[in-house]
Design a protein around this motif. Structure first.
Motif, PDB file in Angstrom:
ATOM      1  N   LEU A  42       0.719  -1.059   0.157  1.00  0.00           N
ATOM      2  CA  LEU A  42       0.124   0.072   0.036  1.00  0.00           C
ATOM      3  C   LEU A  42       0.894   1.285   0.122  1.00  0.00           C
ATOM      4  CD1 LEU A  42      -2.448  -1.138   2.692  1.00  0.00           C
ATOM      5  CD2 LEU A  42      -2.739  -1.308   0.072  1.00  0.00           C
ATOM      6  N   HIS A  43       0.195   2.448  -0.423  1.00  0.00           N
ATOM      7  CA  HIS A  43       1.038   3.755  -0.336  1.00  0.00           C
ATOM      8  C   HIS A  43       1.073   4.104   1.235  1.00  0.00           C
ATOM      9  CE1 HIS A  43       1.959   7.645  -2.143  1.00  0.00           C
ATOM     10  NE2 HIS A  43       2.034   7.882  -1.086  1.00  0.00           N
ATOM     11  N   ASP A  44       2.319   4.170   1.695  1.00  0.00           N
ATOM     12  CA  ASP A  44       2.404   4.271   3.274  1.00  0.00           C
ATOM     13  C   ASP A  44       2.333   5.604   3.762  1.00  0.00           C
ATOM     14  OD1 ASP A  44       3.065   4.026   5.639  1.00  0.00           O
ATOM     15  OD2 ASP A  44       5.269   3.877   5.503  1.00  0.00           O
ATOM     16  N   LEU A  45       1.077   5.761   4.327  1.00  0.00           N
ATOM     17  CA  LEU A  45       0.824   7.184   5.171  1.00  0.00           C
ATOM     18  C   LEU A  45       0.584   7.090   6.622  1.00  0.00           C
ATOM     19  CD1 LEU A  45      -2.038   8.561   2.738  1.00  0.00           C
ATOM     20  CD2 LEU A  45       0.552   8.763   2.508  1.00  0.00           C
ATOM     21  N   ALA A  46       1.468   5.857   6.895  1.00  0.00           N
ATOM     22  CA  ALA A  46       1.399   5.497   8.497  1.00  0.00           C
ATOM     23  C   ALA A  46       2.732   5.535   9.353  1.00  0.00           C
ATOM     24  CB  ALA A  46       0.675   4.023   8.702  1.00  0.00           C
ATOM     25  N   GLY A  47       3.642   5.826   8.524  1.00  0.00           N
ATOM     26  CA  GLY A  47       5.248   5.688   9.101  1.00  0.00           C
ATOM     27  C   GLY A  47       5.562   6.773   9.819  1.00  0.00           C
ATOM     28  N   GLY A  48       4.894   7.963   9.736  1.00  0.00           N
ATOM     29  CA  GLY A  48       5.593   9.250  10.293  1.00  0.00           C
ATOM     30  C   GLY A  48       6.711   9.542  10.007  1.00  0.00           C
ATOM     31  N   ARG A  95      -4.247   9.528  11.941  1.00  0.00           N
ATOM     32  CA  ARG A  95      -3.178   9.871  11.739  1.00  0.00           C
ATOM     33  C   ARG A  95      -2.530   9.796  10.384  1.00  0.00           C
ATOM     34  NH1 ARG A  95       2.800   8.985  14.102  1.00  0.00           N
ATOM     35  NH2 ARG A  95       2.778   7.907  12.250  1.00  0.00           N
ATOM     36  N   ILE A  96      -2.410  10.703   9.354  1.00  0.00           N
ATOM     37  CA  ILE A  96      -2.139  10.458   7.975  1.00  0.00           C
ATOM     38  C   ILE A  96      -0.796  11.026   7.794  1.00  0.00           C
ATOM     39  CG2 ILE A  96      -2.820  10.761   5.671  1.00  0.00           C
ATOM     40  CD1 ILE A  96      -5.852  11.127   6.856  1.00  0.00           C
ATOM     41  N   THR A  97       0.278  10.473   7.504  1.00  0.00           N
ATOM     42  CA  THR A  97       1.654  11.152   7.211  1.00  0.00           C
ATOM     43  C   THR A  97       1.381  11.754   5.730  1.00  0.00           C
ATOM     44  OG1 THR A  97       2.529   9.313   8.727  1.00  0.00           O
ATOM     45  CG2 THR A  97       4.162  10.740   6.954  1.00  0.00           C
ATOM     46  N   CYS A  98       1.552  12.946   5.408  1.00  0.00           N
ATOM     47  CA  CYS A  98       1.399  13.540   4.420  1.00  0.00           C
ATOM     48  C   CYS A  98       2.663  14.131   3.860  1.00  0.00           C
ATOM     49  CB  CYS A  98      -0.025  14.600   4.351  1.00  0.00           C
ATOM     50  SG  CYS A  98       0.288  15.906   5.589  1.00  0.00           S
TER      51      CYS A  98
END
Length: 427
Positions: free
Chosen positions: A88-94, A404-407
């Protein structure tokens, strides 16, 4: 399960074995001190000492009239980052955007041997240039292996296992993990768009907090930052509790677009200000500046001397080379602006779709509150190709329902697609 032992140590080991084997599960109530002492034929103080050690180790806790209740083994800790090979497109890693990180060159200026100053003179100058305006005169400067290492070392220097500490709720994962591993009891302090709420902190202090851990800018996960009014109110409150240690985790300092507002009382006895370099220079660069009072510094030096000794001068050389370069400093400043533009751009797209978020907000992540558990939204977004972090893992006591979405690395086209997908899964 039958508890055995004739000494506090043996009773503690017997109960710990029962917890480890699953015979004593979380929520089980241990026998009253008098009852167990009679069963084992020992003094009540012996059983009381065993129970006190269980509490300090985080394996049991006193629950008033319910007696001493088993807490169980610590749960598996959530950590920053995502599993490698994620489809997946990682938007969780911070994580920061790798394209925004400066180039590091590890080239030692000289060989260092045992006995040299632990903080290199170049690093001293750079750190103090950042810290002088925000610290009391005569502060001590130390280095740690990142912010989480600094938090762990400071709490070990200040507190005993079982001591209470006031923390933001929701709270940064690294801080929660340190508290759990060290056996400290977190006291939740509510957070709004301007950081810690004053009355909530007052309640935690009155409940016996011996330390406060506070994020002044880009709070993780909510993105809140203190404004001058809130910082002043917190400073006035903390001045009435001079025995409480104050730890400020200013992890986003090099990238922040917000002014720093201090909460340190003028006559604070024990305090520390941490400024990590991980967000600006890269998470693998395990270096943080730590300013503190001299007594705290002396305790930290004792712990460092018996363990890692010092932060590698090779790392210090790499940091100094980057921060002494006007070109690299400009890249760091541009990265901070870019992160803020991406965050605000995503906020505007969500606002247009009827999904407002708190303002102001700063950092690598966007926080989207939810009315209930985030699992349905996390799974629905995964089906659309996005990996986001459910907010519940950040909770101290109150439910932290949200995403929480790492953008930090999202481009305009990805932002629009994500906003459309978020709008769809929220219906």
């Amino acid at each position: 399960m039958k508890i055995t032992g004739s000494s506090a140590e043996a009773i503690f080991d017997s109960i710990r074995e029962g917890i480890g084997s699953g015979q004593l599960t979380a929520g089980s109530v241990l026998p009253p001190v008098r009852e167990l002492a009679d069963q084992l034929g020992v003094n009540r103080n012996t059983v009381a000492a065993a129970y006190k050690r269980l509490d300090a180790a985080g394996l049991a806790s006193t629950a008033g009239r319910r007696g001493t209740v088993v807490r169980g083994l610590p749960a598996t800790m959530a950590r920053e980052g995502s599993a490698p090979g994620l489809a997946l497109h990682d938007l969780a890693g911070g994580n920061p955007d790798p394209r925004c990180l400066p180039s590091l060159r590890v080239a030692a200026t000289a060989s260092r041997l045992y006995g040299v100053e632990t903080v290199d003179p170049r690093m001293q100058r750079l750190a103090r240039a950042s810290l002088d305006a925000d610290c009391p005169p005569g502060y001590a400067l130390e280095l740690t292996h990142g912010a989480v290492d600094g938090i762990e070392r400071l709490l070990s220097a200040w507190l005993l296992p079982g001591d209470r500490i006031a923390v933001e709720d929701p709270c940064f994962l690294g801080s929660l993990n340190v508290l759990g591993a060290a056996g400290h009891a977190p006291l939740p302090v509510a957070v709004d768009a301007h950081g810690m709420q004053v009355e909530s902190l007052r309640q935690a202090l009155d409940a016996g907090a011996r330390a406060v851990l506070l994020t002044p800018r880009a709070h993780n996960p909510t993105g809140a930052s203190l404004d001058a009014k809130r910082a002043r109110a917190l400073r006035q409150l903390l001045a009435g509790y001079p025995q409480v240690a104050v730890l400020i985790d200013d992890h986003y300092a090099l990238l922040s677009q917000q002014a720093y507002h201090s909460v340190l009382p003028m006559d604070g006895r024990r305090w520390a200000l941490l400024r990590s370099l991980s967000k600006a220079l890269g998470p693998d660069l395990r270096v943080a500046w730590l300013a503190c009072d001299e007594q705290t510094a002396a305790r930290l030096r004792l712990r460092l001397a018996a363990g890692t000794g010092w932060v590698s001068h090779l790392l210090q050389d790499a940091v100094s080379a980057v921060l002494e370069s006007a070109q690299q400093r400009a890249k760091i400043a541009a990265a901070g602006e870019r992160y803020q533009q991406r965050l605000q751009g995503l906020q505007a797209l969500l606002q247009a779709r009827g999904l407002p978020t708190s303002t102001p907000m700063e950092g690598l992540n966007l926080w989207l509150p939810l009315p209930a558990d985030s699992t349905p939204q996390v799974l629905a977004l995964a089906a659309r190709g996005w990996h986001v972090r459910g907010g519940e893992v950040f909770a101290v006591s109150a439910p932290a329902h949200g995403l929480r979405i790492t953008c930090a690395a999202l481009g305009p086209q990805q932002q629009r697609r994500l906003a459309d997908d978020l709008s769809a899964v929220m219906r």
